[in-house]
Design an enzyme around this catalytic site. Sequence first.
Site, PDB file in Angstrom:
ATOM      1  N   GLN A 168       0.823  -1.204   0.000  1.00 57.71           N
ATOM      2  CA  GLN A 168       0.000   0.000   0.000  1.00 57.71           C
ATOM      3  C   GLN A 168       0.859   1.257   0.000  1.00 57.71           C
ATOM      4  O   GLN A 168       0.509   2.270  -0.608  1.00 57.71           O
ATOM      5  CB  GLN A 168      -0.888  -0.032   1.245  1.00 57.71           C
ATOM      6  CG  GLN A 168      -2.082   0.877   1.240  1.00 57.71           C
ATOM      7  CD  GLN A 168      -3.101   0.445   2.285  1.00 57.71           C
ATOM      8  OE1 GLN A 168      -3.903  -0.441   2.057  1.00 57.71           O
ATOM      9  NE2 GLN A 168      -3.051   1.074   3.444  1.00 57.71           N
ATOM     10  N   GLU A 206       1.807   2.870  -3.430  1.00 54.47           N
ATOM     11  CA  GLU A 206       0.782   3.724  -4.035  1.00 54.47           C
ATOM     12  C   GLU A 206       0.655   5.040  -3.278  1.00 54.47           C
ATOM     13  O   GLU A 206       0.497   6.109  -3.884  1.00 54.47           O
ATOM     14  CB  GLU A 206      -0.561   2.995  -4.070  1.00 54.47           C
ATOM     15  CG  GLU A 206      -0.556   1.768  -4.972  1.00 54.47           C
ATOM     16  CD  GLU A 206      -1.941   1.202  -5.197  1.00 54.47           C
ATOM     17  OE1 GLU A 206      -2.924   1.779  -4.678  1.00 54.47           O
ATOM     18  OE2 GLU A 206      -2.054   0.169  -5.886  1.00 54.47           O
ATOM     19  N   GLU A 207       0.714   4.966  -1.944  1.00 54.31           N
ATOM     20  CA  GLU A 207       0.591   6.176  -1.119  1.00 54.31           C
ATOM     21  C   GLU A 207       1.677   7.184  -1.458  1.00 54.31           C
ATOM     22  O   GLU A 207       1.411   8.389  -1.615  1.00 54.31           O
ATOM     23  CB  GLU A 207       0.664   5.800   0.355  1.00 54.31           C
ATOM     24  CG  GLU A 207       0.673   6.984   1.297  1.00 54.31           C
ATOM     25  CD  GLU A 207       0.794   6.569   2.759  1.00 54.31           C
ATOM     26  OE1 GLU A 207       1.235   7.403   3.569  1.00 54.31           O
ATOM     27  OE2 GLU A 207       0.460   5.422   3.090  1.00 54.31           O
ATOM     28  N   ARG A 208       2.900   6.713  -1.591  1.00 52.73           N
ATOM     29  CA  ARG A 208       4.012   7.626  -1.849  1.00 52.73           C
ATOM     30  C   ARG A 208       3.937   8.221  -3.246  1.00 52.73           C
ATOM     31  O   ARG A 208       4.217   9.413  -3.440  1.00 52.73           O
ATOM     32  CB  ARG A 208       5.338   6.884  -1.628  1.00 52.73           C
ATOM     33  CG  ARG A 208       5.598   6.636  -0.153  1.00 52.73           C
ATOM     34  CD  ARG A 208       6.639   5.575   0.136  1.00 52.73           C
ATOM     35  NE  ARG A 208       6.794   5.402   1.590  1.00 52.73           N
ATOM     36  CZ  ARG A 208       7.301   4.334   2.177  1.00 52.73           C
ATOM     37  NH1 ARG A 208       7.729   3.315   1.449  1.00 52.73           N
ATOM     38  NH2 ARG A 208       7.387   4.262   3.493  1.00 52.73           N
ATOM     39  N   GLY A 262       1.263  10.945  -3.242  1.00 52.92           N
ATOM     40  CA  GLY A 262       1.761  12.157  -2.605  1.00 52.92           C
ATOM     41  C   GLY A 262       2.678  12.946  -3.511  1.00 52.92           C
ATOM     42  O   GLY A 262       2.598  14.184  -3.577  1.00 52.92           O
TER      43      GLY A 262
END
Length: 325
Positions: A181, A184-186, A189
Amino acid sequence: YGGMGLDFSYSIAVAEELGSIHCGGIPMAIGVQAGMATPALTRFGSHELKKQFLVPTIAGDFVACLGISEAGAGSDVANIKTTAVRKGDEYVINGGKMWTTSGSQADWMCLLANTSQGPPHQNKSLICLPMNLPGIHVAKKIDKLGMRSSDTAQIFFEDVRVPCQNLIGEEGKGFTYQMLQFQEERLWGVATAMTQMETIIQETIDYTGQREVFGQPVLHNQTVHFRLAELATEVELLRALLHRAVALYVEGNDVTKFASMAKLKAGRLTREVTDSCLQFWGGMGFTTEVLVSRFYRDLRLMSIGGGTDETMLSIICKYMDILPR
């Protein structure tokens, strides 16, 4: 995007557009909802869990939050202390979470907790936790330097009971799910921050072009326009790295190294762009009336949220086989 048959590149396109919003807290809140609290449930959750939590979240009826960081475990996810002990057909949860975006208003949390005494990378699980259960205490909404429109909560759990069927995927796989996960989060951002940096550079060009000092526009000073050209070049280089990482990810590759490189560069570049541009605004840059001062504060989170610069460097070194994995 998954339910529409679209790949992750469409999510990044949305993230880039959301970066056009002149308030960092809004794309961050949407990012938590769409790309941080829900991907593990989407990939590994049971049909029943998806129906109970994912469907109303997609519809916008539920607000989701992600319970990972703790007071003593931010970037060091493996060091979390919150426990979920199985008793009969329930987990009993004790501990607490820190820096929880949307935590004050969330209807449910994607919670990472220790479900056994095993090795730290194999003893954690993700659990769908309704936030209205007895024993959940939202201690406070944290007062922050930036992203002030986004509520960030400290939360405590005291003998909170949740059904075992709220487990996402397999027990003990939570750390692995969360690391997937994080890629995708990075990348999300980076995409939002990139657009915000472009906005700041353009606003600075416009302002310095009409602000006169010593009889000429500030922009006409070579020091100023050369610096803005350098910063614009750096943003374009970051875009190339982001799009390469996304393309590789869509093809099914592990892009942890490239996502970490992009996150590292974005964290440093947001500091560089906002600091340099604010300087060119003079005294106006120190006021709350202009966008550059807001992004100067908001984009500081790019260096911290999702892992510090130093954490990114450690990950990159591991994938370069400089450090052991």
